[in-house]
Design a protein around this motif. Sequence first.
Motif, PDB file in Angstrom:
ATOM      1  N   THR A  89       0.872  -1.183   0.000  1.00  0.00           N
ATOM      2  CA  THR A  89       0.000   0.000   0.000  1.00  0.00           C
ATOM      3  C   THR A  89       0.908   1.231   0.000  1.00  0.00           C
ATOM      4  OG1 THR A  89      -0.012   0.264   2.408  1.00  0.00           O
ATOM      5  CG2 THR A  89      -1.726  -1.168   1.478  1.00  0.00           C
ATOM      6  N   SER A  90       0.305   2.383  -0.357  1.00  0.00           N
ATOM      7  CA  SER A  90       1.104   3.620  -0.365  1.00  0.00           C
ATOM      8  C   SER A  90       1.611   3.933   1.043  1.00  0.00           C
ATOM      9  CB  SER A  90       0.258   4.789  -0.854  1.00  0.00           C
ATOM     10  OG  SER A  90      -0.240   4.476  -2.113  1.00  0.00           O
ATOM     11  N   ILE A  91       0.784   3.658   2.047  1.00  0.00           N
ATOM     12  CA  ILE A  91       1.215   3.930   3.429  1.00  0.00           C
ATOM     13  C   ILE A  91       2.454   3.100   3.762  1.00  0.00           C
ATOM     14  CG2 ILE A  91       0.525   3.637   5.865  1.00  0.00           C
ATOM     15  CD1 ILE A  91      -2.310   4.470   5.005  1.00  0.00           C
ATOM     16  N   GLN A  92       2.456   1.837   3.332  1.00  0.00           N
ATOM     17  CA  GLN A  92       3.620   0.978   3.593  1.00  0.00           C
ATOM     18  C   GLN A  92       4.852   1.482   2.834  1.00  0.00           C
ATOM     19  OE1 GLN A  92       2.693  -3.187   2.826  1.00  0.00           O
ATOM     20  NE2 GLN A  92       0.799  -3.081   4.019  1.00  0.00           N
ATOM     21  N   ALA A  93       4.645   1.967   1.598  1.00  0.00           N
ATOM     22  CA  ALA A  93       5.783   2.450   0.794  1.00  0.00           C
ATOM     23  C   ALA A  93       6.425   3.674   1.446  1.00  0.00           C
ATOM     24  CB  ALA A  93       5.325   2.774  -0.624  1.00  0.00           C
ATOM     25  N   VAL A  94       5.585   4.570   1.947  1.00  0.00           N
ATOM     26  CA  VAL A  94       6.112   5.786   2.582  1.00  0.00           C
ATOM     27  C   VAL A  94       6.828   5.409   3.887  1.00  0.00           C
ATOM     28  CG1 VAL A  94       5.408   7.953   3.689  1.00  0.00           C
ATOM     29  CG2 VAL A  94       4.414   7.292   1.483  1.00  0.00           C
ATOM     30  N   ALA A  95       6.242   4.459   4.644  1.00  0.00           N
ATOM     31  CA  ALA A  95       6.870   4.019   5.895  1.00  0.00           C
ATOM     32  C   ALA A  95       8.226   3.364   5.605  1.00  0.00           C
ATOM     33  CB  ALA A  95       5.957   3.029   6.631  1.00  0.00           C
ATOM     34  N   LEU A  96       8.282   2.587   4.521  1.00  0.00           N
ATOM     35  CA  LEU A  96       9.555   1.935   4.159  1.00  0.00           C
ATOM     36  C   LEU A  96      10.601   2.987   3.799  1.00  0.00           C
ATOM     37  CD1 LEU A  96      11.204  -0.629   3.516  1.00  0.00           C
ATOM     38  CD2 LEU A  96      10.324  -0.469   1.175  1.00  0.00           C
ATOM     39  N   LEU A 112       9.417  -4.779 -11.024  1.00  0.00           N
ATOM     40  CA  LEU A 112       8.041  -5.220 -11.260  1.00  0.00           C
ATOM     41  C   LEU A 112       8.046  -6.460 -12.144  1.00  0.00           C
ATOM     42  CD1 LEU A 112       4.908  -4.850 -11.345  1.00  0.00           C
ATOM     43  CD2 LEU A 112       5.270  -3.326 -13.296  1.00  0.00           C
ATOM     44  N   ILE A 113       7.534  -7.577 -11.622  1.00  0.00           N
ATOM     45  CA  ILE A 113       7.372  -8.791 -12.435  1.00  0.00           C
ATOM     46  C   ILE A 113       5.938  -8.741 -12.969  1.00  0.00           C
ATOM     47  CG2 ILE A 113       7.616 -11.317 -12.494  1.00  0.00           C
ATOM     48  CD1 ILE A 113      10.124 -10.219 -11.335  1.00  0.00           C
ATOM     49  N   LEU A 176       1.527   1.640  -6.586  1.00  0.00           N
ATOM     50  CA  LEU A 176       2.948   1.764  -6.216  1.00  0.00           C
ATOM     51  C   LEU A 176       3.856   1.737  -7.451  1.00  0.00           C
ATOM     52  CD1 LEU A 176       3.253  -0.498  -3.051  1.00  0.00           C
ATOM     53  CD2 LEU A 176       2.764   1.923  -3.234  1.00  0.00           C
ATOM     54  N   ILE A 177       3.323   1.199  -8.559  1.00  0.00           N
ATOM     55  CA  ILE A 177       4.127   1.174  -9.790  1.00  0.00           C
ATOM     56  C   ILE A 177       4.455   2.611 -10.185  1.00  0.00           C
ATOM     57  CG2 ILE A 177       4.087   0.564 -12.246  1.00  0.00           C
ATOM     58  CD1 ILE A 177       2.202  -1.789 -11.416  1.00  0.00           C
ATOM     59  N   ASP A 178       3.443   3.484 -10.136  1.00  0.00           N
ATOM     60  CA  ASP A 178       3.674   4.896 -10.463  1.00  0.00           C
ATOM     61  C   ASP A 178       4.544   5.572  -9.410  1.00  0.00           C
ATOM     62  OD1 ASP A 178       2.461   5.055 -12.875  1.00  0.00           O
ATOM     63  OD2 ASP A 178       0.493   5.609 -12.072  1.00  0.00           O
ATOM     64  N   TYR A 179       4.327   5.165  -8.178  1.00  0.00           N
ATOM     65  CA  TYR A 179       5.115   5.750  -7.066  1.00  0.00           C
ATOM     66  C   TYR A 179       6.614   5.514  -7.319  1.00  0.00           C
ATOM     67  CZ  TYR A 179       6.885   6.349  -2.284  1.00  0.00           C
ATOM     68  OH  TYR A 179       7.591   6.743  -1.182  1.00  0.00           O
ATOM     69  N   TYR A 180       6.977   4.246  -7.636  1.00  0.00           N
ATOM     70  CA  TYR A 180       8.402   3.941  -7.825  1.00  0.00           C
ATOM     71  C   TYR A 180       8.921   4.453  -9.177  1.00  0.00           C
ATOM     72  CZ  TYR A 180       8.509   1.393  -3.473  1.00  0.00           C
ATOM     73  OH  TYR A 180       8.473   1.090  -2.143  1.00  0.00           O
ATOM     74  N   LEU A 185      12.993   4.440  -9.783  1.00  0.00           N
ATOM     75  CA  LEU A 185      13.522   3.152  -9.305  1.00  0.00           C
ATOM     76  C   LEU A 185      12.884   1.966 -10.022  1.00  0.00           C
ATOM     77  CD1 LEU A 185      13.543   3.772  -5.427  1.00  0.00           C
ATOM     78  CD2 LEU A 185      15.546   3.505  -6.914  1.00  0.00           C
ATOM     79  N   LEU A 186      11.844   2.243 -10.831  1.00  0.00           N
ATOM     80  CA  LEU A 186      11.069   1.138 -11.400  1.00  0.00           C
ATOM     81  C   LEU A 186      11.784   0.443 -12.561  1.00  0.00           C
ATOM     82  CD1 LEU A 186       8.223  -0.228 -11.147  1.00  0.00           C
ATOM     83  CD2 LEU A 186       7.626   1.080 -13.184  1.00  0.00           C
ATOM     84  N   VAL A 187      11.818  -0.895 -12.475  1.00  0.00           N
ATOM     85  CA  VAL A 187      12.307  -1.716 -13.582  1.00  0.00           C
ATOM     86  C   VAL A 187      11.219  -2.751 -13.864  1.00  0.00           C
ATOM     87  CG1 VAL A 187      14.076  -3.347 -14.319  1.00  0.00           C
ATOM     88  CG2 VAL A 187      14.691  -1.485 -12.776  1.00  0.00           C
ATOM     89  N   THR A 188      10.746  -2.827 -15.119  1.00  0.00           N
ATOM     90  CA  THR A 188       9.652  -3.763 -15.429  1.00  0.00           C
ATOM     91  C   THR A 188      10.192  -4.955 -16.207  1.00  0.00           C
ATOM     92  OG1 THR A 188       8.131  -1.903 -15.529  1.00  0.00           O
ATOM     93  CG2 THR A 188       7.378  -3.947 -16.533  1.00  0.00           C
TER      94      THR A 188
END
Length: 209
Positions: A89-96, A112-113, A176-180, A185-188
């Motif tokens: 979730t976005s909350i988890q991504a921000v916390a991380l 991203l797989i 989260l795909i857009d977030y990263y 940082l995103l690699v697909t």
Amino acid sequence: MNIVLLGAPGAGKGTQAAKLVEKYQLPHISTGDMLRAAVKAGTPLGVKAKSFMDAGELVPDDVIIGLVTERLQDADAAQGFILDGFPRTSIQAVALDSELSRLGRPLDAALLIDVDFEVIVARLTSRRMCEVCGYIGTAADAVCPKCGGAMYQREDDKESVVRNRLNVYETSTAPLIDYYRGCDLLVTIDGDRDVALVFADVQKSLNLS
Ligand code: AMP
């Protein structure tokens, strides 16, 4: 190397993580595995998590963030890690992000797989796990080919639950795909191919050999 694996449930994150772990000796931090161990051991966390997991719903953010934050303090994670199934979730991504910046260990990549949902439904509903060693096989494995243990179907691999998990993924985790992507940082990776081909792409994209 600090890596987050993204992708729908059943996309093959666990399989690719296991290969990365074997080859590069990075700790594999899988929140699904941690929760299943807690359920099996009957801990208070496991009791709390079980009903969410059986229904294919997400365990509350505060519970899971606490679990991962603690795990990241372990000495082995200081050399790098592969996070599998977190954040969701976005909350988890921000916390991380805030925990990793506190630790001075930023992410190197969010991998991203990518696999079509109908392919995933077929994969997950035929997936079986070993009761003893956790080996992941298929309905064709009468017993575990690794240790001979009994194979079972996870409650959350039944079709109605799988479809619910994919809905939850689309609503809560896919953003989260857009977030990263925004963090550069995103690699697909196309995950609808042979495991070895996917892994070759994973290594290439991370500049590993
Ligand atoms: P997985 O093996 O990663 O598919 O996880 C199995 C189940 O554990 C999920 O369907 C959720 O109920 C729960 N779970 C695992 N990771 C998380 C997370 N990061 N946030 C919330 N729930 C999670």
